[in-house]
Scaffold this motif. Sequence first.
Motif, PDB file in Angstrom:
ATOM      1  N   SER A  21       0.833  -1.218   0.000  1.00 52.08           N
ATOM      2  CA  SER A  21       0.000   0.000   0.000  1.00 52.08           C
ATOM      3  C   SER A  21       0.868   1.269   0.000  1.00 52.08           C
ATOM      4  O   SER A  21       0.524   2.271  -0.593  1.00 52.08           O
ATOM      5  CB  SER A  21      -0.956   0.008   1.186  1.00 52.08           C
ATOM      6  OG  SER A  21      -0.209   0.073   2.382  1.00 52.08           O
ATOM      7  N   GLN A  22       2.024   1.162   0.662  1.00 54.73           N
ATOM      8  CA  GLN A  22       2.915   2.321   0.726  1.00 54.73           C
ATOM      9  C   GLN A  22       3.428   2.694  -0.657  1.00 54.73           C
ATOM     10  O   GLN A  22       3.495   3.851  -1.003  1.00 54.73           O
ATOM     11  CB  GLN A  22       4.097   1.987   1.663  1.00 54.73           C
ATOM     12  CG  GLN A  22       4.862   3.187   2.139  1.00 54.73           C
ATOM     13  CD  GLN A  22       3.998   4.102   2.996  1.00 54.73           C
ATOM     14  OE1 GLN A  22       2.921   3.728   3.466  1.00 54.73           O
ATOM     15  NE2 GLN A  22       4.448   5.328   3.168  1.00 54.73           N
ATOM     16  N   ASN A  23       3.730   1.668  -1.427  1.00 57.03           N
ATOM     17  CA  ASN A  23       4.211   1.940  -2.789  1.00 57.03           C
ATOM     18  C   ASN A  23       3.151   2.640  -3.606  1.00 57.03           C
ATOM     19  O   ASN A  23       3.440   3.572  -4.352  1.00 57.03           O
ATOM     20  CB  ASN A  23       4.592   0.612  -3.481  1.00 57.03           C
ATOM     21  CG  ASN A  23       5.981   0.181  -3.073  1.00 57.03           C
ATOM     22  OD1 ASN A  23       6.563   0.784  -2.170  1.00 57.03           O
ATOM     23  ND2 ASN A  23       6.490  -0.857  -3.707  1.00 57.03           N
ATOM     24  N   LEU A  24       1.905   2.180  -3.422  1.00 53.25           N
ATOM     25  CA  LEU A  24       0.802   2.778  -4.169  1.00 53.25           C
ATOM     26  C   LEU A  24       0.582   4.227  -3.705  1.00 53.25           C
ATOM     27  O   LEU A  24       0.393   5.131  -4.521  1.00 53.25           O
ATOM     28  CB  LEU A  24      -0.484   1.959  -3.959  1.00 53.25           C
ATOM     29  CG  LEU A  24      -1.680   2.449  -4.767  1.00 53.25           C
ATOM     30  CD1 LEU A  24      -1.456   2.257  -6.263  1.00 53.25           C
ATOM     31  CD2 LEU A  24      -2.959   1.728  -4.347  1.00 53.25           C
ATOM     32  N   ALA A  25       0.640   4.395  -2.368  1.00 53.67           N
ATOM     33  CA  ALA A  25       0.454   5.755  -1.808  1.00 53.67           C
ATOM     34  C   ALA A  25       1.511   6.699  -2.367  1.00 53.67           C
ATOM     35  O   ALA A  25       1.205   7.816  -2.780  1.00 53.67           O
ATOM     36  CB  ALA A  25       0.542   5.706  -0.292  1.00 53.67           C
TER      37      ALA A  25
END
Lengths: 476, 236
Positions: free
Chosen positions: A341-345
């Motif tokens: 999710s961090q990568n997407l954020a």
Amino acid sequence: MFLYNFKYELKSLLRSKWLFLLSTILLIVMLFAGYNGKQKVNKRIEDFSKITAQTEERDAVMLHVLDSLEKGLEVNMSNNLLPNNPMNVGYRYPKVAALQPKPLTFISVGQSDLFTHTVQPKIYGDNFSYNYSELSSPVQLLFGSFDIAFVIIYILPLIIIAFSYNILSKEKEYGSIKLLASQPISIYSWLLQKVTFRFFWLTLITSVVLLITFIINGFDFGDNMGAFLSLIMITTAYILFWFAIVLAINIFIGNSAKNAVSLLGIWVFVILIIPATVSQLANLAYPIPSRTKMLAEVRNVKKEIAEKQDKILDNYLRDHPEYASTGKEINYSFWHRYIASQNLAEAELKPLLASYTEQIENQQSWIENWQYISPAVIVQQSFNNLAGTSSAHYQEYKKQVVAFSVKWKDFFTPLLYKSQPFRKKMYKNLPMFEYQQPKIASMTFNAFIILFFSALILTFSWLFFNKKSEKGTLIN
Amino acid sequence: MIKTTNLTKKYGDFIALKNLNLEIKQGEIFCLLGANGAGKSTTINLLLNFIAPTSGQAFINDTDVVKNAKKTKSFLTYIPENLMLYPTLSAVENLDYFLGIGGGKFYKPELEAFLEEAGLQKEAHHKRIQFFSKGMRQKVGIALAIAKDAKVLLLDEPTSGLDPKSSNEFGELLKKMRKNNVAILMATHDIFRAKEIGTHIGIMKQGELKHSFATDQISLQDLEKLYLETMNLNEV
């Protein structure tokens, strides 16, 4: 004429106590400014030493525990601290990413002490891109504390003005100009020599005072002589610029009271109005988006992402088959979802952050281009560059910290997805942060630009002089 | 030694000096008399090249003062009404400075000898000028002329404000200079002093030299009468 002017100008200055007064004032303000700057640098060094010591201590414990675990010994430690879990290492045992002060940082602290110089990027949390947005304008870094740069840029011109505002007008008002002009000499040469001697003495006094201040502050001349000489070179050019202004005003106006008022007006214009105008124009040309709006947007994106973490993980594994096809059954944990999710954020927030960075960079290049309209801005920029406290240095630090943060995360992500433990032998391969200095404008070029200003003023003053001589208004 | 031909200075429509023709030879003291604004100081300023002439020429020692300003200044010494020397320097130092910037190099005993010849007491030689009276400062000016071996002395109201004793002393010094073949031009309001020390006298009014004659051709009474008549004549 040269030797006689030199000898008797010195005698007059010594007898009128000017040189003594000048040296004393400069020494006092410079020592205080040096002390002030050094205190702020010491605080920074202290913070860095403290955090480094803590990190080393923590790492020593980690290595000891890893050693015990690899030997199969029992370890009395909570699961979420055990360093054989790569995510624990990435989160609990971060490295220090510091923007360490340079040897000359104490000369130009500016407002740089307001900013974060030591961070510890972890695998959990932001990549520090948002943490620096308080830097709304690089111009704010330009002028600030009562440091050596402040003394040279603001106070030294005032001393020059007080020292020489009536260098020619006094002769005219007192009456000695007629006796001088009746000698077989060129009054312009005589005046130029007089100004040159005062320039020489003030430069000498300033250099000696700087030398004393640096010695007292424990400056290492052996390794940093070049930086010290650059400082002296820029200061000398700046002193020359102000003496050229003083000479021009003395010729152009020719009345002591009016000279003083005009010179103070020029001081305000060169030192206050031009930098403030450049700053305002930079803000107008490249306005920085609202930080509150940005933070609200960051929160929204994160919230949305948190709500669909399972889907995101699936997408992430689709994009990274090397992590999905491990051949063994994996129970996906909080960390797997978090990293995905961090990568997407980060991908979603990238344009938002880029708009900030772009505007700050635009402002920075605006300042770099427009600095050349005021010697005061050139000198401040040069000092900030020598001190490593310029906006360019800080922007570079931010960039490098973000890059290091990504590197840190990328080190642990494969271990997480491949379910591999962190081992003692991996410790030496952990990414380390080392700040790389940005490329800065040449000090010689900056000094040359200031000298160009001085030459221009001297040419105009010579033209004024000839015009006034023809009219006969210079002497009568 | 001093020569002007049709020397004229105009400021717009105002004529400060009109066609002045003057010749002062070595050993002559020419006293220019006239009220304020008569053109006395303008004449001296033109000879010193402090201002440029509108027309005409001026020569010092046969050298054009405009074309060779520096050279002509090496022949002359100028003593204004208030000779302002550097107050934090002594008489010897002031003398050394003004001679030195002009290219002269003298040792201390020589400088002291010049001051002594100019009548400045020994005790004052090393005192700062700030403690000097006007008369003492004028003596330093004379010492400067002696040291420079000046061929021309230009004096702009040098005795105004001096007490009679000092004024008399100054007059004696000028007579001494005259004997050394110096050509002296002195602008003054002092008819008595002009008659007493001058070899020639000129009376100026509104930029013009109205009368010029040798001092021995006229008595003090007649000089005073002529001066007043000239002033009143122009006012009618």
